[in-house]
Design a protein around this motif. Structure first.
Motif, PDB file in Angstrom:
ATOM      1  N   HIS A 173       4.637 -20.036   0.853  1.00 33.12           N
ATOM      2  CA  HIS A 173       4.439 -20.480   1.814  1.00 33.12           C
ATOM      3  C   HIS A 173       2.195 -19.927   1.692  1.00 33.12           C
ATOM      4  CE1 HIS A 173       4.095 -16.154   0.394  1.00 33.12           C
ATOM      5  NE2 HIS A 173       3.780 -15.847   1.252  1.00 33.12           N
ATOM      6  N   GLU A 174       2.046 -19.659   0.644  1.00 34.55           N
ATOM      7  CA  GLU A 174       0.462 -19.034   0.878  1.00 34.55           C
ATOM      8  C   GLU A 174      -0.400 -20.984   0.457  1.00 34.55           C
ATOM      9  OE1 GLU A 174      -0.825 -16.174  -2.224  1.00 34.55           O
ATOM     10  OE2 GLU A 174       0.973 -15.228  -2.080  1.00 34.55           O
ATOM     11  N   PHE A 175       0.495 -21.336  -0.077  1.00 30.18           N
ATOM     12  CA  PHE A 175      -0.344 -22.823  -0.366  1.00 30.18           C
ATOM     13  C   PHE A 175      -0.044 -23.990   0.539  1.00 30.18           C
ATOM     14  CE2 PHE A 175       1.288 -20.800  -4.803  1.00 30.18           C
ATOM     15  CZ  PHE A 175       0.218 -20.160  -4.943  1.00 30.18           C
ATOM     16  N   GLN A 176       0.465 -23.447   2.147  1.00 30.83           N
ATOM     17  CA  GLN A 176       0.586 -24.914   2.655  1.00 30.83           C
ATOM     18  C   GLN A 176       0.001 -25.603   3.024  1.00 30.83           C
ATOM     19  OE1 GLN A 176       4.308 -25.392   3.316  1.00 30.83           O
ATOM     20  NE2 GLN A 176       4.353 -24.528   1.427  1.00 30.83           N
ATOM     21  N   GLU A 177      -1.390 -24.490   2.985  1.00 30.48           N
ATOM     22  CA  GLU A 177      -2.880 -25.577   3.280  1.00 30.48           C
ATOM     23  C   GLU A 177      -3.107 -26.818   2.109  1.00 30.48           C
ATOM     24  OE1 GLU A 177      -5.627 -23.831   6.022  1.00 30.48           O
ATOM     25  OE2 GLU A 177      -4.453 -22.623   7.322  1.00 30.48           O
ATOM     26  N   TRP A 178      -3.184 -25.991   1.527  1.00 26.37           N
ATOM     27  CA  TRP A 178      -3.883 -27.107   0.510  1.00 26.37           C
ATOM     28  C   TRP A 178      -2.767 -28.468  -0.120  1.00 26.37           C
ATOM     29  CZ3 TRP A 178      -1.653 -27.421  -4.814  1.00 26.37           C
ATOM     30  CH2 TRP A 178      -2.568 -28.115  -5.678  1.00 26.37           C
ATOM     31  N   LEU A 179      -1.458 -27.257  -0.161  1.00 22.97           N
ATOM     32  CA  LEU A 179      -0.300 -28.779  -0.853  1.00 22.97           C
ATOM     33  C   LEU A 179      -0.816 -30.212  -0.155  1.00 22.97           C
ATOM     34  CD1 LEU A 179       2.802 -26.489  -0.707  1.00 22.97           C
ATOM     35  CD2 LEU A 179       1.716 -27.004  -2.419  1.00 22.97           C
ATOM     36  N   PRO A 180      -0.730 -30.985   0.981  1.00 22.68           N
ATOM     37  CA  PRO A 180      -1.046 -32.058   1.549  1.00 22.68           C
ATOM     38  C   PRO A 180      -2.490 -32.691   1.236  1.00 22.68           C
ATOM     39  CG  PRO A 180      -0.833 -30.388   3.179  1.00 22.68           C
ATOM     40  CD  PRO A 180      -0.569 -29.828   2.165  1.00 22.68           C
ATOM     41  N   THR A 181      -3.420 -31.823   0.082  1.00 19.08           N
ATOM     42  CA  THR A 181      -4.769 -32.381  -0.150  1.00 19.08           C
ATOM     43  C   THR A 181      -4.174 -32.985  -2.106  1.00 19.08           C
ATOM     44  OG1 THR A 181      -5.424 -30.143  -1.465  1.00 19.08           O
ATOM     45  CG2 THR A 181      -6.104 -30.983   0.698  1.00 19.08           C
ATOM     46  N   VAL A 182      -2.558 -32.832  -2.161  1.00 20.91           N
ATOM     47  CA  VAL A 182      -2.574 -32.685  -3.561  1.00 20.91           C
ATOM     48  C   VAL A 182      -2.388 -34.736  -3.539  1.00 20.91           C
ATOM     49  CG1 VAL A 182      -1.376 -33.617  -5.985  1.00 20.91           C
ATOM     50  CG2 VAL A 182      -1.839 -30.744  -4.048  1.00 20.91           C
ATOM     51  N   ASP A 183      -2.866 -35.296  -4.223  1.00 24.18           N
ATOM     52  CA  ASP A 183      -3.035 -36.855  -3.736  1.00 24.18           C
ATOM     53  C   ASP A 183      -3.866 -37.036  -5.437  1.00 24.18           C
ATOM     54  OD1 ASP A 183      -2.378 -39.825  -2.810  1.00 24.18           O
ATOM     55  OD2 ASP A 183      -3.960 -39.630  -1.686  1.00 24.18           O
ATOM     56  N   ILE A 184      -3.224 -38.397  -5.860  1.00 27.88           N
ATOM     57  CA  ILE A 184      -3.064 -38.980  -6.980  1.00 27.88           C
ATOM     58  C   ILE A 184      -2.081 -40.391  -7.182  1.00 27.88           C
ATOM     59  CG2 ILE A 184      -0.608 -38.554  -8.329  1.00 27.88           C
ATOM     60  CD1 ILE A 184      -2.273 -37.483 -10.725  1.00 27.88           C
ATOM     61  N   GLU A 185      -3.416 -41.255  -7.395  1.00 26.89           N
ATOM     62  CA  GLU A 185      -3.399 -42.750  -7.182  1.00 26.89           C
ATOM     63  C   GLU A 185      -2.706 -43.734  -8.566  1.00 26.89           C
ATOM     64  OE1 GLU A 185      -4.322 -45.972  -5.058  1.00 26.89           O
ATOM     65  OE2 GLU A 185      -5.472 -43.888  -4.888  1.00 26.89           O
ATOM     66  N   TYR A 186      -1.634 -44.330  -8.355  1.00 20.58           N
ATOM     67  CA  TYR A 186      -0.964 -45.026  -9.468  1.00 20.58           C
ATOM     68  C   TYR A 186      -1.848 -46.079 -10.605  1.00 20.58           C
ATOM     69  CZ  TYR A 186       1.518 -48.474 -12.328  1.00 20.58           C
ATOM     70  OH  TYR A 186       1.685 -49.788 -13.448  1.00 20.58           O
ATOM     71  N   ALA A 187      -2.440 -45.935 -11.338  1.00 22.96           N
ATOM     72  CA  ALA A 187      -3.412 -46.746 -11.733  1.00 22.96           C
ATOM     73  C   ALA A 187      -2.225 -47.594 -13.100  1.00 22.96           C
ATOM     74  CB  ALA A 187      -4.523 -45.844 -12.179  1.00 22.96           C
ATOM     75  N   PRO A 188      -2.729 -48.818 -13.292  1.00 27.09           N
ATOM     76  CA  PRO A 188      -1.692 -49.397 -14.887  1.00 27.09           C
ATOM     77  C   PRO A 188      -2.333 -49.647 -15.565  1.00 27.09           C
ATOM     78  CG  PRO A 188      -2.718 -51.258 -12.635  1.00 27.09           C
ATOM     79  CD  PRO A 188      -3.440 -49.897 -12.261  1.00 27.09           C
ATOM     80  N   ALA A 189      -3.774 -49.344 -15.428  1.00 26.79           N
ATOM     81  CA  ALA A 189      -4.713 -48.915 -17.334  1.00 26.79           C
ATOM     82  C   ALA A 189      -3.897 -48.332 -17.886  1.00 26.79           C
ATOM     83  CB  ALA A 189      -6.120 -48.630 -16.614  1.00 26.79           C
ATOM     84  N   ALA A 190      -3.762 -48.040 -19.373  1.00 30.10           N
ATOM     85  CA  ALA A 190      -3.873 -47.400 -20.273  1.00 30.10           C
ATOM     86  C   ALA A 190      -4.591 -46.786 -20.631  1.00 30.10           C
ATOM     87  CB  ALA A 190      -2.502 -48.191 -21.543  1.00 30.10           C
ATOM     88  N   TYR A 191      -4.556 -45.463 -19.950  1.00 33.73           N
ATOM     89  CA  TYR A 191      -5.625 -44.274 -20.208  1.00 33.73           C
ATOM     90  C   TYR A 191      -5.132 -43.961 -21.353  1.00 33.73           C
ATOM     91  CZ  TYR A 191      -6.264 -44.055 -15.661  1.00 33.73           C
ATOM     92  OH  TYR A 191      -7.272 -44.004 -14.287  1.00 33.73           O
ATOM     93  N   PRO A 192      -6.542 -43.426 -22.761  1.00 28.83           N
ATOM     94  CA  PRO A 192      -6.545 -43.570 -23.506  1.00 28.83           C
ATOM     95  C   PRO A 192      -6.165 -42.441 -24.662  1.00 28.83           C
ATOM     96  CG  PRO A 192      -8.363 -42.081 -22.935  1.00 28.83           C
ATOM     97  CD  PRO A 192      -8.033 -43.481 -21.531  1.00 28.83           C
ATOM     98  N   ALA A 193      -5.068 -42.318 -25.171  1.00 29.10           N
ATOM     99  CA  ALA A 193      -3.560 -41.902 -26.286  1.00 29.10           C
ATOM    100  C   ALA A 193      -4.665 -41.527 -27.323  1.00 29.10           C
ATOM    101  CB  ALA A 193      -2.562 -42.290 -26.258  1.00 29.10           C
ATOM    102  N   ASP A 194      -5.722 -41.813 -27.720  1.00 28.72           N
ATOM    103  CA  ASP A 194      -5.921 -40.988 -29.006  1.00 28.72           C
ATOM    104  C   ASP A 194      -7.218 -40.446 -29.039  1.00 28.72           C
ATOM    105  OD1 ASP A 194      -7.936 -42.887 -28.235  1.00 28.72           O
ATOM    106  OD2 ASP A 194      -7.609 -44.200 -30.502  1.00 28.72           O
ATOM    107  N   TRP A 195      -8.252 -39.517 -27.744  1.00 31.81           N
ATOM    108  CA  TRP A 195      -9.200 -39.061 -27.341  1.00 31.81           C
ATOM    109  C   TRP A 195      -9.057 -37.691 -28.280  1.00 31.81           C
ATOM    110  CZ3 TRP A 195     -10.539 -34.789 -24.241  1.00 31.81           C
ATOM    111  CH2 TRP A 195     -12.335 -34.818 -24.293  1.00 31.81           C
ATOM    112  N   ASP A 196      -9.784 -37.400 -28.430  1.00 30.31           N
ATOM    113  CA  ASP A 196     -10.349 -36.067 -29.663  1.00 30.31           C
ATOM    114  C   ASP A 196     -11.299 -35.901 -30.005  1.00 30.31           C
ATOM    115  OD1 ASP A 196      -9.642 -34.016 -31.496  1.00 30.31           O
ATOM    116  OD2 ASP A 196      -7.767 -34.742 -32.471  1.00 30.31           O
TER     117      ASP A 196
END
Length: 299
Positions: free
Chosen positions: A208-231
């Protein structure tokens, strides 16, 4: 690079045109880069995670009285453009950070990166030693790839044990273990929604404390393969700017072990662990999070 100032609901301004409160746009390597300015005080770029997360979830009103927040709409997500060649990498994100810092044209700039945004900030600090006035690595890690995933899986098992018997646990674990490809934004958002309780120290009892914040969560689908070996674990000693590390005790995706490793490796860094938070301490422990950042900026 060109700059376009747009209207926004935020009032006030700072002296430079490209830091007037509101929505701004510039072009970097032919790609649209948008950012939002609010607040007053030291200039701090605020970079979201994901990769592909929209910036709005990271807005921090409690800090806008103490810093000029430049909320970055990262390339490949929402308002900013996509990379034409699709070759996303931590080095590429750092390059865009560098170009945006140059575009802002102020002598002292801080950088606060969350999750994958912290990866980009760490890479930038290594790319441009001494360019930042300070670096804040929030819920981040010095590695992105199999080691990160293995540790996340171990933390998810602890999450399931902690909430054994709760009716929502099975769906969270099913989402985490699912191998179904997510090839659209809708599928990604559904997956994120099912996983979200695991990103908090205590989601169900505090929802209930997060109700105003939750609608701000948005993430974009990106077809690119992000690096799996960054270290960059072997390079942490080369980070030569004041660094504040912030981590939630119950963060499953970027757990405390990575924060401790960065703290050990980065000279003269500070470490703040939020005992009642997961991945989003700026939401779960707002006052203490804001205080920790304010103290770092003053220091």
């Amino acid at each position: 690079m060109s700059t376009e100032v747009r209207t926004s609901p935020w009032s006030g301004s700072v002296s430079r045109l490209n830091l007037v409160h509101g929505v701004h746009e510039c072009t970097i390597d032919g790609v649209r880069q948008r950012y939002h300015v609010a607040g007053q005080g030291p200039v701090c770029l605020v970079h979201p995670g994901g990769p592909g997360g929209h910036w709005e979830y990271l807005r921090m009103p409690l800090l806008e009285n103490h810093m000029t927040a430049v909320y970055v709409a990262a390339v490949g997500a929402g308002e900013s453009g996509d990379l034409p060649d699709g070759e996303y990498s931590m080095e590429r994100f750092a390059h865009f950070v560098d170009a945006l810092v140059e575009h802002l044209d102020v002598p002292d700039v801080y950088f606060l990166g969350h999750s994958a945004g912290a990866f980009a900030g760490l890479q930038y600090a290594l790319l441009r030693p001494g360019r930042l006035a300070g670096l804040l690595l929030y819920s981040g890690a010095p590695v992105y790839g199999p080691d990160l995933y293995t540790e996340a899986a171990a933390q998810m098992r602890l999450f399931a044990e902690r909430y054994a018997g709760h009716p929502g646990v099975a769906d969270v674990m099913d989402a985490f273990e699912s191998q179904t490809p997510r090839t659209s934004k809708a599928e990604l958002m559904d997956h994120m929604g099912r996983l979200l309780p695991a990103y908090f120290a205590e989601f169900w009892s505090r929802q209930h404390e997060f109700q105003e914040w939750l609608p701000t969560v948005d993430i974009e689908y990106a077809p690119a393969a992000y690096p799996a070996d960054w270290d960059v674990r072997e390079s942490l000693g080369e980070v030569g700017v004041p660094t504040q590390i912030l981590a939630g005790r119950y963060d499953f995706i970027c757990p405390v072990r990575w924060a401790e490793e960065m703290h050990k490796g980065i000279p003269a860094s500070r470490l703040a662990i939020f005992e009642n938070s997961g991945h989003f301490a700026h939401v779960e422990e707002r006052e203490r999070f804001a205080q920790t950042v304010r103290e770092f900026l003053r220091g």
